[in-house]
Design an enzyme around this catalytic site. Structure first.
Site, PDB file in Angstrom:
ATOM      1  N   GLU A   1      14.947  -0.575  27.004  1.00  0.00           N
ATOM      2  CA  GLU A   1      14.844  -0.429  28.454  1.00  0.00           C
ATOM      3  C   GLU A   1      13.637  -1.266  28.914  1.00  0.00           C
ATOM      4  O   GLU A   1      12.501  -0.809  28.904  1.00  0.00           O
ATOM      5  CB  GLU A   1      14.644   1.041  28.846  1.00  0.00           C
ATOM      6  CG  GLU A   1      14.698   1.254  30.352  1.00  0.00           C
ATOM      7  CD  GLU A   1      13.667   2.239  30.885  1.00  0.00           C
ATOM      8  OE1 GLU A   1      13.842   2.720  32.013  1.00  0.00           O
ATOM      9  OE2 GLU A   1      12.669   2.515  30.193  1.00  0.00           O
TER      10      GLU A   1
ATOM     11  N   ASN B   1       0.793  -1.228   0.000  1.00  0.00           N
ATOM     12  CA  ASN B   1       0.000   0.000   0.000  1.00  0.00           C
ATOM     13  C   ASN B   1       0.829   1.284   0.000  1.00  0.00           C
ATOM     14  O   ASN B   1       0.313   2.349  -0.356  1.00  0.00           O
ATOM     15  CB  ASN B   1      -0.923   0.012   1.221  1.00  0.00           C
ATOM     16  CG  ASN B   1      -1.964  -1.085   1.171  1.00  0.00           C
ATOM     17  OD1 ASN B   1      -2.899  -1.033   0.382  1.00  0.00           O
ATOM     18  ND2 ASN B   1      -1.805  -2.104   2.008  1.00  0.00           N
ATOM     19  N   GLU B   2       2.089   1.180   0.408  1.00  0.00           N
ATOM     20  CA  GLU B   2       2.902   2.393   0.521  1.00  0.00           C
ATOM     21  C   GLU B   2       4.175   2.343  -0.320  1.00  0.00           C
ATOM     22  O   GLU B   2       4.981   3.273  -0.275  1.00  0.00           O
ATOM     23  CB  GLU B   2       3.285   2.622   1.992  1.00  0.00           C
ATOM     24  CG  GLU B   2       2.110   2.879   2.914  1.00  0.00           C
ATOM     25  CD  GLU B   2       1.560   4.296   2.781  1.00  0.00           C
ATOM     26  OE1 GLU B   2       2.224   5.140   2.156  1.00  0.00           O
ATOM     27  OE2 GLU B   2       0.463   4.559   3.308  1.00  0.00           O
TER      28      GLU B   2
ATOM     29  N   LYS C   1       0.699  28.149  13.076  1.00  0.00           N
ATOM     30  CA  LYS C   1      -0.215  27.258  13.793  1.00  0.00           C
ATOM     31  C   LYS C   1      -1.099  26.555  12.769  1.00  0.00           C
ATOM     32  O   LYS C   1      -1.493  27.145  11.753  1.00  0.00           O
ATOM     33  CB  LYS C   1      -1.107  28.018  14.785  1.00  0.00           C
ATOM     34  CG  LYS C   1      -0.423  28.398  16.100  1.00  0.00           C
ATOM     35  CD  LYS C   1      -0.230  27.184  16.997  1.00  0.00           C
ATOM     36  CE  LYS C   1       0.554  27.508  18.254  1.00  0.00           C
ATOM     37  NZ  LYS C   1      -0.183  28.307  19.220  1.00  0.00           N
TER      38      LYS C   1
ATOM     39  N   TRP D   1      -2.340  14.835   9.188  1.00  0.00           N
ATOM     40  CA  TRP D   1      -3.327  13.774   9.408  1.00  0.00           C
ATOM     41  C   TRP D   1      -4.182  14.193  10.599  1.00  0.00           C
ATOM     42  O   TRP D   1      -3.700  14.302  11.720  1.00  0.00           O
ATOM     43  CB  TRP D   1      -2.645  12.440   9.695  1.00  0.00           C
ATOM     44  CG  TRP D   1      -3.602  11.324   9.999  1.00  0.00           C
ATOM     45  CD1 TRP D   1      -4.563  10.816   9.178  1.00  0.00           C
ATOM     46  CD2 TRP D   1      -3.711  10.587  11.222  1.00  0.00           C
ATOM     47  NE1 TRP D   1      -5.254   9.800   9.798  1.00  0.00           N
ATOM     48  CE2 TRP D   1      -4.752   9.647  11.062  1.00  0.00           C
ATOM     49  CE3 TRP D   1      -3.030  10.636  12.431  1.00  0.00           C
ATOM     50  CZ2 TRP D   1      -5.123   8.767  12.071  1.00  0.00           C
ATOM     51  CZ3 TRP D   1      -3.401   9.760  13.439  1.00  0.00           C
ATOM     52  CH2 TRP D   1      -4.434   8.834  13.258  1.00  0.00           C
ATOM     53  N   ALA D   2      -5.447  14.488  10.320  1.00  0.00           N
ATOM     54  CA  ALA D   2      -6.381  14.940  11.366  1.00  0.00           C
ATOM     55  C   ALA D   2      -7.743  14.341  11.066  1.00  0.00           C
ATOM     56  O   ALA D   2      -8.651  15.020  10.556  1.00  0.00           O
ATOM     57  CB  ALA D   2      -6.443  16.467  11.400  1.00  0.00           C
TER      58      ALA D   2
ATOM     59  N   ASP E   1      12.970   4.108  25.416  1.00  0.00           N
ATOM     60  CA  ASP E   1      12.528   4.238  26.801  1.00  0.00           C
ATOM     61  C   ASP E   1      11.171   3.562  27.007  1.00  0.00           C
ATOM     62  O   ASP E   1      10.343   3.514  26.096  1.00  0.00           O
ATOM     63  CB  ASP E   1      12.407   5.727  27.157  1.00  0.00           C
ATOM     64  CG  ASP E   1      11.909   5.938  28.572  1.00  0.00           C
ATOM     65  OD1 ASP E   1      12.679   5.660  29.508  1.00  0.00           O
ATOM     66  OD2 ASP E   1      10.743   6.345  28.739  1.00  0.00           O
TER      67      ASP E   1
ATOM     68  N   TYR F   1      -8.552   9.076   3.962  1.00  0.00           N
ATOM     69  CA  TYR F   1      -8.035   8.520   5.216  1.00  0.00           C
ATOM     70  C   TYR F   1      -7.643   9.593   6.241  1.00  0.00           C
ATOM     71  O   TYR F   1      -6.696   9.434   7.016  1.00  0.00           O
ATOM     72  CB  TYR F   1      -6.828   7.606   4.952  1.00  0.00           C
ATOM     73  CG  TYR F   1      -7.078   6.573   3.891  1.00  0.00           C
ATOM     74  CD1 TYR F   1      -8.050   5.582   4.055  1.00  0.00           C
ATOM     75  CD2 TYR F   1      -6.354   6.603   2.695  1.00  0.00           C
ATOM     76  CE1 TYR F   1      -8.284   4.639   3.072  1.00  0.00           C
ATOM     77  CE2 TYR F   1      -6.581   5.659   1.703  1.00  0.00           C
ATOM     78  CZ  TYR F   1      -7.557   4.681   1.901  1.00  0.00           C
ATOM     79  OH  TYR F   1      -7.794   3.751   0.922  1.00  0.00           O
ATOM     80  N   GLY F   2      -8.375  10.685   6.255  1.00  0.00           N
ATOM     81  CA  GLY F   2      -8.153  11.705   7.281  1.00  0.00           C
ATOM     82  C   GLY F   2      -6.982  12.616   7.018  1.00  0.00           C
ATOM     83  O   GLY F   2      -6.558  13.363   7.918  1.00  0.00           O
ATOM     84  N   LYS F   3      -6.425  12.578   5.814  1.00  0.00           N
ATOM     85  CA  LYS F   3      -5.283  13.442   5.493  1.00  0.00           C
ATOM     86  C   LYS F   3      -5.768  14.749   4.858  1.00  0.00           C
ATOM     87  O   LYS F   3      -6.805  14.802   4.213  1.00  0.00           O
ATOM     88  CB  LYS F   3      -4.318  12.732   4.551  1.00  0.00           C
ATOM     89  CG  LYS F   3      -3.682  11.476   5.130  1.00  0.00           C
ATOM     90  CD  LYS F   3      -2.608  10.952   4.196  1.00  0.00           C
ATOM     91  CE  LYS F   3      -2.004   9.670   4.721  1.00  0.00           C
ATOM     92  NZ  LYS F   3      -2.899   8.508   4.539  1.00  0.00           N
TER      93      LYS F   3
END
Length: 635
Positions: A365, A15-16, A96, A44-45, A310, A72-74
């Site tokens: 970790e 797909n990518e 912003k 992407w929102a 981490d 797809y929300g892009k």
């Protein structure tokens, strides 16, 4: 697990266009300068009704530059260059992303892909600044070749100065890197680089994942720092935090599109109870894109040589390790309580790094002891190169806190130092950075406590407390270094027994920087005993560099004598002998070996010892069977 990984990888390829292209998304998302002078923006929102770009460039008009909704929300936006061919969004201007949420509310957000964010002194929140200098820093030196023996100096740029302030990348470059090189460390692991709004979080509440922290300087300052480290032959690792994210929404990822989810699980599943932070949804396609691209950006833009991941334990289990003990029983590592999506992400991350940059190093970790975490992905393993031997510092603290010297158990110490999974590499360390924080104590402070304030001068009498503390500090670090793993780590300042504790400026201490610093100057004062510990640490590392015991097979322990309090073992053609007895010395003590000459002696005068041994003497073994060896000698 391998099947899940294989299916995800196959989906990415179909797909990518492959993992290479998928993880290169950091060059497309956010706000990017085009060669023709224009600007291309992509976000992407999925929960947004509409998306706009506002900033200095358009007088902060929230509606003049709308994004186009994609699949797809892009969302994407193209801003053509100006009439003069220059960028419509100048370097250094503030921006912003304006989100119209499902409820109609307008939200002013920092792009998750922002490369540079700053906070003015009179403000609480960070601002997104477009970083596109006319001439970016050009790296001059190649990365060092992959190291066989890792001697890691764990560092925090902001506290790397004796001065009570936030230290800079420049300070670290020109004042700290030469010190690290002189101490014999060949790798520096950098904490708190990914931008975090709360300084006292030690860098573990990340707000902007693609931005290098601006409190220390600019992105180019960090690039120069890494380049200079490479010129010294020092490998540079990033302490990467992909286990959780800050709950900040004004200047973080939380509620970016107005929804409770987006990058995270929604509801209770998306919040870490102890850390009060958000938890990623590792099954989400765009979350995988975001995190994998993040790793690749740090490698390719900044030239980091690998990562220390981490909070891996929190990622591996749905219970996040909270209120759970691990005994080693395999039922603890396989079952519905394991977050297979998170584990699959880690496998994808390691596969991608090894495929695109095989010289890079990854460290996990993990306190749980998940089997095969440091075995290749092709074997169904996690793909990490090393894991932290987290039981070792806990054991030293437990011994010092709970036992009298004469009650130390040699067998238990050896077991803790050698108890590691077969053919998985471990990083040994005597104390963790958490022990340096206020409310806890470093090894030196536990051993010598209040007397560090009054009796660390060579002009004052060598008291029993200081004498014991200095000797045990050296012995604990050497036996951990030589027996505890295939790599060694030290947190900055602990090599010389840094006094007191680490406390970042906060309301509880009147925003003081007094304890948010490292007093390297203490080692340069010849009237203070800190220089003895510093010299021993340096010579210990230099000896490992010469003989390479970290890259050698695990040691053969020939003796762990409980009543004599003696531990002896062989590794890399060397014999290590430790006398932990609080008051008993030995003459003609029999150990196994062939020929013996002292290379490193914690009792030497230059390390603050009593100089009781003659370093010019050579010892030869005899055919006298001892501890299952045919030859032995007397020391």
């Amino acid at each position: 697990r391998y099947s899940l990984f294989h299916n995800r990888l196959k989906n990415i390829e179909e797909n990518e266009g492959g993992l290479d292209k998928f993880s290169e998304s950091y060059k497309i998302f956010g706000v990017n300068q085009l060669l023709d002078g224009g600007i291309y923006c992509k976000e992407w929102a999925p929960g947004a009704e509409a998306v706009f770009l506002a900033g200095d460039f358009n007088g902060w008009n929230p509606f003049s530059h709308p994004y186009k909704k994609m699949e797809y929300g892009k969302w994407e936006l193209f801003i053509p260059p100006g009439e003069d061919g220059c960028s419509p969004v100048p370097h250094g201007s503030k921006l912003k992303v304006v989100i119209r949420a499902q409820n109609g509310e307008l939200l002013y957000r920092i792009s998750p892909w922002a490369r540079y964010v700053v906070r003015d002194e009179d403000k609480v929140n960070y601002d997104w600044v477009h970083w596109n200098p006319p001439q970016s820093y050009i790296h001059k030196h190649p990365s060092p070749k992959r190291l066989k023996s890792l001697r890691i100096y764990e560092s925090h740029v902001g506290i790397a100065s004796p001065e009570g302030k936030v230290a800079s990348y420049k300070n670290f470059t020109y004042n700290v890197l030469p010190r690290i090189k002189d101490l014999g460390y060949n790798c520096v692991q950098l904490m708190a680089i990914m931008e975090h709004a709360y300084y006292a979080s030690f860098g573990y509440q990340v707000t902007s994942f693609f931005a290098a922290s601006s409190r220390y300087g600019t992105p180019d300052d960090l690039k120069e720092m890494i380049d200079v480290a490479h010129s010294m032959g020092i490998t540079v690792l990033l302490d990467v935090v992909h286990s959780h994210a800050s709950k900040n929404s004004e200047d973080g990822l939380n509620k970016f599109d107005g929804s409770d989810s987006c990058f995270f699980h929604s509801g209770h599943k998306g919040t870490h109870q102890l850390w009060d932070s958000r938890l990623f949804d590792y099954a989400n396609w765009e979350v995988l894109r975001f995190l994998l691209s993040n790793l690749r950006m740090w490698i390719e833009d900044y030239r980091f040589d690998g990562f220390r991941f981490d909070g891996v334990t929190s990622m591996l289990y749905h219970h996040h390790g909270i209120g759970t003990g691990f005994s080693g029983d395999y039922n603890e590592y396989f079952g519905l309580h394991v977050d297979e999506d998170a584990l699959c992400y880690l496998m994808l991350a390691n596969h991608m790094i090894k495929f695109l940059h095989p010289e890079c190093i990854t460290i996990a970790e993990d306190v749980s002891g998940m089997p095969a975490l440091c075995r290749p992905v092709a074997e169904g393993g996690g793909g990490f190169d090393y894991r932290l031997a987290m039981a070792i510092p806990d054991k030293w603290i437990q011994i010092i806190k709970e036992l009298k010297d004469e009650d130390w158990n040699m067998g238990n110490i050896v077991h803790t130092l050698t108890n590691r999974r077969y053919e998985e590499k471990y990083i040994a360390y005597a104390e963790s950075h958490d022990q340096a924080l206020v409310g806890d104590k470093t090894l030196a402070f536990r051993l010598m406590d209040a007397e560090m304030y009054t009796n660390m001068s060579v002009l004052s009498p060598l008291t029993p407390v200081i004498d014991r503390g200095i000797q045990l500090h050296k012995m604990i670090r050497l036996i951990t270094h030589a027996l505890g793993g295939e790599s060694y780590l030290n947190f900055m300042g602990n090599e010389f027994g840094h006094p007191e504790w680490l406390d970042f400026p906060r309301k509880g201490n009147n925003e003081s920087y007094h304890y948010a610093r490292r007093q390297f100057n203490l080692t340069e004062d010849h009237l203070l005993r800190y220089r003895f510990l510093n010299a021993f640490d340096r010579d210990m590392n230099k000896l490992e560099e010469r003989f390479g015991w970290l890259a050698s097979p695990q040691a053969y322990v020939s003796e762990k004598h409980e009543s004599n309090k003696v531990i002896a073992f062989e590794r890399a053609g060397l014999i290590f002998i430790f006398n932990f007895h609080p008051y008993q010395s030995y003459v003609d003590y029999r150990v196994v070996n062939f020929k013996y000459k002292i290379l490193l002696d914690s009792d030497a005068a230059e390390y603050g010892g009593h100089q009781r041994l003659d370093h010019s003497t050579e010892y030869f073994s005899e055919e006298y069977s001892h501890n299952y060896r045919p030859n032995s000698l007397l020391v």
